[in-house]
Design an enzyme around this catalytic site. Structure first.
Site, PDB file in Angstrom:
ATOM      1  N   HIS A 417      -2.720   0.638   8.169  1.00  0.00           N
ATOM      2  CA  HIS A 417      -1.742   1.027   7.206  1.00  0.00           C
ATOM      3  C   HIS A 417      -0.206   0.754   7.763  1.00  0.00           C
ATOM      4  CE1 HIS A 417      -1.161   2.128   3.332  1.00  0.00           C
ATOM      5  NE2 HIS A 417      -2.189   2.945   2.976  1.00  0.00           N
ATOM      6  N   ASP A 421       0.191  -2.106   3.014  1.00  0.00           N
ATOM      7  CA  ASP A 421       0.357  -0.882   1.984  1.00  0.00           C
ATOM      8  C   ASP A 421      -1.385  -1.495   1.441  1.00  0.00           C
ATOM      9  OD1 ASP A 421       2.204  -0.156   2.397  1.00  0.00           O
ATOM     10  OD2 ASP A 421       3.821  -1.050   0.819  1.00  0.00           O
TER      11      ASP A 421
END
Length: 446
Positions: A417, A421
């Site tokens: 992450h 995204d």
């Protein structure tokens, strides 16, 4: 030789008597032997632990393929060293004879350490006649004509029963055996057979079965590769901000396409057409659209790549390894399938090199071959994402308002992450799904 001439002249002049002549000849023999042994010592070569990689300085000596007195040919394997990444083969630099081993199995050896002493010399071609006695040993077990006739009409499982009838033949001579001092108490045929089974399984018989409710424990030392795998997986969990997203793929089109072309591909290219090549191709196309999934973090920079070095997870007896298919984005389905098959065989044979596993940019792991339905794969750092394939199951799904049975595979994308995204990760997985559900779209790259 000068010494021989001196002796000859002295003998002709009567200076040397028989006794002196014997002493002189003995001296000559000792001189020759000394020269011979000194030349052997000078010729002997000490072979050291080879340089394995910049990041590897030591390993564990797992096996000696040769022992003292054995002859070896040039480049023939003498020992195997296990490291935390690969098994390194130590080969003879030249043909000769093993004179001395300087380390024991399971010892830790370092790069540059003396490993064994080799005396150079010609090796007799003993490898050619070696197969002949093996064939001769196999022939006696196949000579009976009756078992051969029975094999063609009976299942192979009955071959074990065919080996049992020979004991009854000596059982007819049990009467003679009774008169001998060595008497076998269980003279019955049924008692003879279990004895032979126990003899064949003597190692197992030596270890008695634990009683019911046993709480025994067995401790086994972790090999270097397993230790390294554990270290890297924990490092990935600690370093990456891992998150997993799932999706379902209708495999109907791929299943039908594979059935239609697998035989022709096997015949034309001598390779089995599987699903891995389709997933690899779909991922390379999706990575072009979502470049962050093919990137990595180096310090405070993000490295984006125009190429795809695809790491393919392969299970081996020692652990999971990830050989790399280089420039997978420029390869066709058959080429990918060939390379995956080639690297998979090298992995299972323990022949992978460090170059085969270095530098991957994206990983595909197929747990479906073992029956996995769901799973969250762990990122292979410094990569940013890994795709997990799972087994195909027929399930009821709704298509155009109708409930139909379709082969469905659940796929998982674990991503870092810090780089991707949620929108990018989900988009990537949806792209892979669309390509696989419509292979024509994938092949046309539209």
């Amino acid at each position: 030789m000068l010494s021989q001439r001196i002796i000859a002249v002295a003998r002709s002049r009567g200076v040397l008597r028989p006794k002196h002549l014997q002493d002189a000849s003995k001296l000559m023999m000792r001189t020759r032997m000394a020269q011979f042994h000194s030349s052997r010592l000078l010729q002997a070569e000490t072979v050291k632990v080879p340089q394995m990689a910049e990041s590897i300085s030591e390993g564990t000596l797992k096996t000696w393929s040769k022992q003292v007195g054995d002859s070896v040919a040039a480049d023939e394997e003498v020992a195997t060293i296990e490291t935390d990444k690969i098994d390194v083969s130590v080969n003879a630099p030249t043909s000769g004879t093993i004179v001395k081993l300087l380390a024991n199995e399971e010892d830790t050896v370092t790069v540059g350490q003396d490993l064994f002493v080799l005396e150079p010399g010609e090796v007799s071609k003993s490898s050619e006649p070696a197969p002949e006695p093996e064939k001769e040993e196999q022939k006696p077990s196949e000579t009976p004509s009756e078992p051969k006739k029975q094999d063609s009409s009976e299942p192979s499982d009955q071959q074990t029963d065919k080996k049992l009838p020979p004991p009854p033949k000596p059982s007819g001579s049990d009467k003679k055996a009774d008169s001998k001092p060595k008497e076998d108490k269980p003279s019955k045929k049924d008692e003879d057979k279990p004895k032979k089974k126990e003899d064949k399984s003597s190692p197992a018989a030596a270890a008695p079965k634990p009683p019911a409710g046993s709480r025994n424990e067995t401790r086994v030392k972790m090999n270097r590769m397993r230790l390294r795998i554990a270290e890297r997986l924990k490092q990935s969990q600690n370093a990456a901000a891992s998150l997993t997203t799932f999706n379902e793929i209708d495999m109907s089109a791929l299943v039908n396409m594979r059935k239609k072309y697998k035989d022709s591909v096997q015949k034309e290219h001598d390779v089995k057409l599987g699903f891995m090549s389709f997933f690899a191709k779909a991922c390379t196309l999706a990575l072009k659209e979502i470049p962050a999934a093919n990137a990595s973090i180096e310090g405070e920079e993000i490295v984006y790549r125009d190429y795809v070095d695809l790491s393919v997870a392969v299970a081996t007896p020692k652990g999971l390894v990830t050989p790399v298919v280089r420039n997978a984005e420029s390869m066709g389905l058959v080429d990918i399938e060939k390379e995956v098959a080639f690297l998979g065989k090298k992995a299972r044979d323990g022949k992978l090199s460090l170059e085969d596993m270095a530098g991957g940019t994206f990983t595909i792991s197929n747990g479906g071959v073992f029956g996995s339905l769901y799973g969250t794969p762990i990122i292979n750092l410094p990569q940013s994402a890994v795709l997990g394939m799972h087994t195909i199951k027929d399930r009821p799904v709704v298509v155009d308002g109708q409930i139909v049975i379709r082969p469905i595979m659940v796929v998982a994308l674990t991503y870092d992450h810090r780089l991707l995204d949620g929108r990018e990760a989900v988009t990537f997985l949806v792209k892979v799904k669309e390509y696989l559900e419509d292979p024509a779209k994938m092949l046309l790259a539209v």
